[in-house]
Design an enzyme around this catalytic site. Structure first.
Site: not given
Length: 481
Positions: A331, A428
């Site tokens: 991310c 994630h």
């Protein structure tokens, strides 16, 4: 058996006193008895979050409690989520969606509107479930925040529910914590507290009993349970980064811990892996040699990039890659690995463009639209299926995107360097699926026969919590009778 309360709130004398685990334990106990039980936290401030089945974002702790209750996480379980982007400001998420960024003073003024959202969610849950188990935030003794409180006694007073007060004896001063908290409350708030729970006790209970009798005499309130210190639990952290390193195996993985690290639960599977020595490296700590370096997610990517560079990570990453080490960016860490990060609209702070680490051929532009999605797909660098979630603001493009990491619903996701030393992804939870974890570690250089099943470890830990909290459930029933 019936449960004597339709709504019960757990508040703590301090942060990390055990509110999250106590609610999770009661959720699991009531679920075992076939009660329709739901967790609820009016307001949560955390950088660890989860994507819900209805496409929103809530605190990670409430997602864990939903698992304990045997139900899917929903945005009503945590109607207000605050994600700090600086020491004085946070992104305000209401019913799972970003409302705006506010500083502390502006948010305090906004709380009456936030309370409306809280009560809307509470009413919906109350209509659907037999029992609502509510988790407070921080401590009700924060008298400076009593005005317009929506997280602790302000909520309890609004819905007229009883409260359990939990304190952590492992911190020391447990009796002072409990007595002091009561002293900071109004008479009506004190009257709401039906009893105390002392958490994380280890030792001979007989030595504690005189103190328990004194506490009950001083306050007129019962100690409902003394819960043991449970070692080795595998549970999603609400926010704080665990200071304990795994130091299990010979394969070394290091993760920098910048000020706005988010979703560090991404590394829980690695922490539990018997062949991995996982180390989280904070400011001022030397950067050790490693087999794999992972750059974590961030709530303020450009600011955390500056922190990385100031703490020597740019040189360490270049040196690591030069000698054959592998790097993964997740991310915000993925964005940092690129050439530039542009924030023309000032999404995360002052607008502008930062020069990235230059290790992946991508450029990123931060955008106001936040992508929130649970995803599943296949690894493209090896065999394996991945299950995870996306929580990010920004779009990354460039030549490295021609070498994706995953295929998600038929679309390419992530990027790899030409020499295949470096990869970045917006996913994630990428290590949580056993086959993806095995494939990623094999790519990084670890061929291991061990498989970590995070779901199984989580379920086993929730059952241990529930077993330990059984006396509390009995005490609550005795109390009402």
């Amino acid at each position: 058996m019936t449960f004597p309360f339709s709504t019960l709130m757990v508040q703590g004398t301090t942060s990390d006193a055990g509110k999250t685990t106590l609610v999770a334990a009661l959720c699991r106990l009531l679920m075992r008895e076939q009660h329709r039980v739901v967790p609820f936290k009016p307001q949560n401030m955390a950088l660890n979050s989860a994507v819900t089945s209805d496409g929103g974002e809530i605190g990670r702790a409430q997602a864990l409690q939903a698992v304990a209750a045997g139900i899917s996480p929903h945005t009503d379980m945590n109607p207000i989520l605050l994600k700090p982007s600086s020491d004085t400001g946070a992104q305000v998420i209401i019913h799972g969606k970003v409302r705006s960024d506010m500083n502390a003073r502006d948010y305090h003024a906004y709380k009456p509107l936030a309370m409306q959202a809280v009560l809307e969610s509470y009413r919906r849950l109350s209509a659907q479930y037999d029992v609502v188990l509510v988790e407070g935030a921080g401590s009700p003794a924060e008298v400076n925040l009593r005005d317009r409180d929506i997280a602790n006694m302000g909520f309890a007073e609004a819905v007229d529910c009883p409260v359990i007060l939990v304190a952590d004896i492992d911190r020391g001063g447990v009796f002072a914590h409990l007595i002091g908290t009561l002293a900071c409350l109004s008479e009506s708030e004190r009257n709401r507290i039906v009893g105390f729970v002392i958490n994380r006790f280890r030792g001979d209970i007989r030595l504690l009993e005189p103190g328990l009798r004194w506490l009950e005499e001083q306050t007129g309130k019962p100690v409902l349970a003394v819960l043991p210190y449970l070692h080795g639990l595998f549970l999603d952290a609400e926010d704080a980064v665990a200071s304990v390193q795994s130091e299990r195996g010979a394969f070394k993985v290091i993760v920098p811990v910048p000020p706005r690290i988010s979703n560090h639960t991404d590394f829980d599977a690695l922490r539990a892996h018997p062949d991995i020595d996982l180390q989280l490296i904070g400011p001022g700590q030397p950067i050790p040699s490693a087999d794999l370096i992972i750059l974590p997610g961030s709530k303020n990517t450009r600011a955390d990039l500056e922190w990385l560079i100031a703490n020597g990570w740019r040189d360490a990453l270049i040196r690591h890659a030069r000698y054959g080490g592998k790097i993964i960016g997740i991310c915000g860490g993925y964005q940092m690995l690129g050439k530039t990060i542009a924030d023309p609209d000032g999404i995360e702070g002052a607008g502008g463009t930062s020069v990235g680490l230059g290790l992946l051929e991508i450029d990123t532009e931060l955008t106001s639209e936040k992508r929130l999605k649970q995803v599943a797909g296949n690894c493209l660098f090896d065999e394996g299926t991945v299950v995870g979630y996306e929580i990010h603001m920004g779009v990354s493009e460039g030549a490295a995107r021609q070498r994706p990491v995953f295929s998600i619903d038929g679309r390419p996701e992530g990027a790899r360097s030409q020499d295949d030393q470096i990869m970045g992804t917006y996913l994630h939870g990428l290590f949580d699926a056993p086959s993806a974890c095995t494939a990623l570690l094999r790519w990084a250089g670890l061929n291991s026969a061990h498989v970590v099943d995070t779901n199984l470890l989580r379920e086993q830990s929730l059952d241990r919590l529930a077993d330990a909290a059984q006396p509390l459930l009995h005490a609550l029933r005795t109390l009402r009778n």
